[in-house]
Scaffold this active site. Structure first.
Site, PDB file in Angstrom:
ATOM      1  N   CYS A 111      31.160  46.496  56.903  1.00  0.00           N
ATOM      2  CA  CYS A 111      32.317  46.548  57.810  1.00  0.00           C
ATOM      3  C   CYS A 111      31.907  46.664  59.274  1.00  0.00           C
ATOM      4  O   CYS A 111      32.725  46.427  60.165  1.00  0.00           O
ATOM      5  CB  CYS A 111      33.240  47.688  57.425  1.00  0.00           C
ATOM      6  SG  CYS A 111      33.724  47.622  55.696  1.00  0.00           S
ATOM      7  N   HIS A 251      37.908  50.264  62.994  1.00  0.00           N
ATOM      8  CA  HIS A 251      37.821  49.540  61.722  1.00  0.00           C
ATOM      9  C   HIS A 251      39.038  49.945  60.891  1.00  0.00           C
ATOM     10  O   HIS A 251      39.354  51.135  60.776  1.00  0.00           O
ATOM     11  CB  HIS A 251      36.516  49.899  61.022  1.00  0.00           C
ATOM     12  CG  HIS A 251      36.442  49.392  59.622  1.00  0.00           C
ATOM     13  ND1 HIS A 251      36.836  48.116  59.277  1.00  0.00           N
ATOM     14  CD2 HIS A 251      36.040  49.990  58.459  1.00  0.00           C
ATOM     15  CE1 HIS A 251      36.677  47.944  57.980  1.00  0.00           C
ATOM     16  NE2 HIS A 251      36.197  49.073  57.461  1.00  0.00           N
ATOM     17  N   ASN A 281      41.811  46.702  54.302  1.00  0.00           N
ATOM     18  CA  ASN A 281      40.465  46.715  54.875  1.00  0.00           C
ATOM     19  C   ASN A 281      39.815  45.348  54.612  1.00  0.00           C
ATOM     20  O   ASN A 281      39.495  45.028  53.467  1.00  0.00           O
ATOM     21  CB  ASN A 281      39.675  47.856  54.217  1.00  0.00           C
ATOM     22  CG  ASN A 281      38.239  47.927  54.690  1.00  0.00           C
ATOM     23  OD1 ASN A 281      37.738  47.028  55.365  1.00  0.00           O
ATOM     24  ND2 ASN A 281      37.556  48.995  54.307  1.00  0.00           N
TER      25      ASN A 281
HETATM   26  N1  COA Z   1      46.909  55.402  43.051  1.00  0.00           N
HETATM   27  C1  COA Z   1      47.211  56.586  42.513  1.00  0.00           C
HETATM   28  N2  COA Z   1      46.302  57.564  42.347  1.00  0.00           N
HETATM   29  C2  COA Z   1      45.056  57.296  42.735  1.00  0.00           C
HETATM   30  C3  COA Z   1      44.668  56.074  43.292  1.00  0.00           C
HETATM   31  C4  COA Z   1      45.656  55.107  43.445  1.00  0.00           C
HETATM   32  N3  COA Z   1      45.409  53.895  43.981  1.00  0.00           N
HETATM   33  N4  COA Z   1      43.349  56.120  43.585  1.00  0.00           N
HETATM   34  C5  COA Z   1      42.914  57.326  43.223  1.00  0.00           C
HETATM   35  N5  COA Z   1      43.929  58.043  42.702  1.00  0.00           N
HETATM   36  C6  COA Z   1      43.917  59.402  42.183  1.00  0.00           C
HETATM   37  C7  COA Z   1      42.561  59.841  41.680  1.00  0.00           C
HETATM   38  O1  COA Z   1      42.338  59.399  40.375  1.00  0.00           O
HETATM   39  C8  COA Z   1      42.676  61.331  41.790  1.00  0.00           C
HETATM   40  O2  COA Z   1      43.387  61.783  40.671  1.00  0.00           O
HETATM   41  P1  COA Z   1      42.990  63.185  39.966  1.00  0.00           P
HETATM   42  O3  COA Z   1      43.205  64.223  41.015  1.00  0.00           O
HETATM   43  O4  COA Z   1      43.930  63.246  38.830  1.00  0.00           O
HETATM   44  O5  COA Z   1      41.552  63.049  39.569  1.00  0.00           O
HETATM   45  C9  COA Z   1      43.566  61.544  43.023  1.00  0.00           C
HETATM   46  O6  COA Z   1      44.232  60.292  43.232  1.00  0.00           O
HETATM   47  C10 COA Z   1      42.809  61.938  44.248  1.00  0.00           C
HETATM   48  O7  COA Z   1      41.706  61.046  44.388  1.00  0.00           O
HETATM   49  P2  COA Z   1      40.726  61.136  45.600  1.00  0.00           P
HETATM   50  O8  COA Z   1      39.666  60.108  45.435  1.00  0.00           O
HETATM   51  O9  COA Z   1      40.308  62.560  45.802  1.00  0.00           O
HETATM   52  O10 COA Z   1      41.724  60.710  46.809  1.00  0.00           O
HETATM   53  P3  COA Z   1      41.473  60.728  48.316  1.00  0.00           P
HETATM   54  O11 COA Z   1      42.509  61.524  48.990  1.00  0.00           O
HETATM   55  O12 COA Z   1      40.033  61.017  48.646  1.00  0.00           O
HETATM   56  O13 COA Z   1      41.741  59.191  48.688  1.00  0.00           O
HETATM   57  C11 COA Z   1      40.566  57.198  49.235  1.00  0.00           C
HETATM   58  C12 COA Z   1      40.929  58.189  48.139  1.00  0.00           C
HETATM   59  C13 COA Z   1      39.691  56.124  48.622  1.00  0.00           C
HETATM   60  C14 COA Z   1      41.848  56.579  49.767  1.00  0.00           C
HETATM   61  C15 COA Z   1      39.828  57.936  50.367  1.00  0.00           C
HETATM   62  O14 COA Z   1      38.807  58.724  49.834  1.00  0.00           O
HETATM   63  C16 COA Z   1      39.261  57.006  51.378  1.00  0.00           C
HETATM   64  O15 COA Z   1      39.952  56.270  52.047  1.00  0.00           O
HETATM   65  N6  COA Z   1      37.920  57.059  51.570  1.00  0.00           N
HETATM   66  C17 COA Z   1      37.266  56.176  52.509  1.00  0.00           C
HETATM   67  C18 COA Z   1      37.171  54.818  51.895  1.00  0.00           C
HETATM   68  C19 COA Z   1      36.826  53.763  52.878  1.00  0.00           C
HETATM   69  O16 COA Z   1      37.178  53.819  54.028  1.00  0.00           O
HETATM   70  N7  COA Z   1      36.149  52.751  52.362  1.00  0.00           N
HETATM   71  C20 COA Z   1      35.799  51.612  53.121  1.00  0.00           C
HETATM   72  C21 COA Z   1      34.539  51.841  53.845  1.00  0.00           C
HETATM   73  S1  COA Z   1      34.237  50.554  54.939  1.00  0.00           S
END
Ligand code: COA
Length: 324
Positions: A111, A251, A281
Site C-alpha cells: 500500500c 492511505h 482499500n
Molecule cells: N463482520 C462481522 N464480524 C467480524 C468481521 C466482519 N467482517 N470481521 C471480523 N469480525 C469479528 C471477529 O471474528 C471478532 O469476533 P469475536 O470477538 O467473536 O472473535 C470480532 O469481529 C472482533 O474482531 P477484531 O479482529 O478484533 O476486530 P477489529 O476491531 O480489530 O477490526 C479490522 C478488524 C480488520 C477492521 C481492524 O483490525 C483493522 O482495520 N486493522 C488494520 C487492517 C488494515 O488496515 N489492513 C490493510 C493494511 S494496508
C-alpha cells in the site's frame, strides 16, 4: 529543482459491491463494516486484470498533461497484483500507450507502493537522468482475497490511480520520509507462490498463503504508530506548520486509523480527504485515486500544500509533503 505533479488520473472498474452484497456471502453486516472500518462499498473487477486499469489511467494522464508520447522518459507501476511476474505492468502500459522511449518497470511495496515509486522517480529527475515520469498504483486485490474470510474480504477493492510528473523550478515534492520494518513482515502477507519443480517433492500445503492473511490488530497498531512518526519527521524537517497544509491524503484503509492519526497529530479530521467509504482499500492505488478526486473536484490550487501518508505490507510506510 524539484519534481512536480502536472496531471492526475484514476480508473476503477464499474461493478460496485456494497456491504449488504457481502453480507450474502459471509457472516457480516453493513453496520459492523461501517463502524469498524468506514467502508460502505468497493469496486470489483468482473474480469479485467490489473494492467487494464493501469493502461486506462495512463491514457488519462497522457491526455490531461498533453504529453508528447515519445518524450515520456519513465513509467513506474506499483502493484502487488500484477497480471504476470513478467512482463511487468509498466511494460504493458508502455506498449499500449506507445511510449517507446520510456524506461518501464514495476515495484512492490504494497500500500506504500505509489509513494515509493514517486520517490524513485523524484531521484531520477533530481539527478538529471530524466525530465519526466508517469507513476501509477494499480491493483486487482479481488483475486488475492479469500472471499470466505470475513475479516479481510470486506476491506479491499480494485482500481488504479496515478500522476504524471515533470522537472520543475517551483512547487513539487518538498520533503519525504519512507521506511520499512521487515522484522514484522509476517503480520500482512499474500500472493505466496511455492517453489515446486520436477527436482523437489514439495508437499507443503500452501494454497491458503495465496490469499491476504493479516493480523488486523497488529497492522492497526503498526499503522497508527508508523504514520504518526513519519508525519512528525516530515513536518519537523520541512519547517511547515500544520495550518499551512490544505489537505492530508491518508492511505484509505480504515477510518478509525485516520481518526487516531488525526488525534495524535492534532491535525483536524476535516483536513483528511477520505474516500474509503466508496472504494475500500485499493492498496497502492488508494492515495492516487484520492488525489485525483481532489484534483477533479477542483479542490486544490497551485501552491497548496498537500501531505500524503500511508502504510502497508512489508511492513512499509511513506509520507510526502508536496506543493501543488
Ligand atoms: N463482520 C462481522 N464480524 C467480524 C468481521 C466482519 N467482517 N470481521 C471480523 N469480525 C469479528 C471477529 O471474528 C471478532 O469476533 P469475536 O470477538 O467473536 O472473535 C470480532 O469481529 C472482533 O474482531 P477484531 O479482529 O478484533 O476486530 P477489529 O476491531 O480489530 O477490526 C479490522 C478488524 C480488520 C477492521 C481492524 O483490525 C483493522 O482495520 N486493522 C488494520 C487492517 C488494515 O488496515 N489492513 C490493510 C493494511 S494496508
Amino acid at each position: 529543482m524539484t519534481t512536480r505533479i502536472i496531471a492526475t488520473g484514476a480508473y476503477v472498474p464499474e461493478q460496485v459491491i456494497t456491504n449488504d452484497d457481502l453480507s450474502k456471502i459471509v457472516d457480516t453486516s453493513d453496520e459492523w463494516i461501517v463502524k469498524r472500518t468506514g467502508i460502505k462499498e468497493r469496486h470489483i473487477s468482473l474480469g479485467d486484470n490489473t494492467s487494464a486499469f493501469a493502461v486506462k489511467t495512463a491514457k488519462q494522464l497522457i491526455e490531461k498533461a498533453g504529453v508528447e508520447i515519445k518524450k515520456l522518459d519513465l513509467i513506474i507501476v506499483a502493484s502487488v497484483t500484477a497480471d504476470y511476474a513478467t512482463p511487468s505492468i509498466a511494460c504493458i502500459v508502455q506498449k499500449e500507450i506507445g511510449a517507446s522511449n520510456a524506461v518501464a518497470f514495476d515495484i512492490s511495496a504494497a500500500c506504500s507502493g505509489f509513494m515509493f515509486a514517486l520517490s524513485i522517480a523524484d531521484k531520477y529527475i533530481k539527478s538529471g537522468a530524466y525530465n519526466n515520469a508517469m507513476i501509477i498504483g494499480a491493483e486487482t486485490l479481488s483475486k488475492m482475497v479469500d472471499w470466505s474470510d470475513r475479516s479481510t474480504c470486506v476491506l479491499f477493492g480494485d482500481g488504479a490511480g496515478g500522476v504524471y510528473v515533470e522537472k520543475s523550478e517551483t512547487g513539487g515534492i518538498i520533503k519525504e520520509e519512507i521506511g520499512t520494518k521487515g522484522e514484522i513482515c509476517g503480520i500482512l502477507t499474500g500472493g505466496y507462490t511455492p517453489c515446486t519443480n520436477i527436482f523437489n517433492k514439495n508437499e507443503e500445503k500452501t494454497d491458503h498463503l495465496w490469499y491476504i492473511n493479516m493480523n488486523g490488530r497488529e497492522v492497526f497498531k503498526f499503522a497508527t504508530k508508523s504514520v504518526v512518526k513519519s508525519v512528525e519527521k516530515v513536518l519537523e524537517g520541512s519547517n511547515i506548520n500544520i495550518d499551512e497544509i490544505k489537505y492530508v491524503i491518508p492511505h484509505q484503509a480504515n477510518a478509525r486509523i485516520v481518526e487516531i492519526i488525526s488525534n495524535k497529530l492534532k491535525i483536524p479530521y476535516e483536513k483528511f480527504y477520505i474516500n474509503m467509504d466508496r472504494y475500500g482499500n485499493t492498496s497502492s492505488a488508494s492515495i492516487p485515486i484520492a488525489l485525483n478526486e481532489l484534483n477533479e473536484k477542483g479542490l486544490i490550487e497551485r501552491g497548496n500544500k498537500i501531505l500524503m501518508t500511508g502504510f502497508g505490507g512489508g511492513m512499509t510506510w511513506a509520507t510526502m509533503l508536496i506543493s501543488w
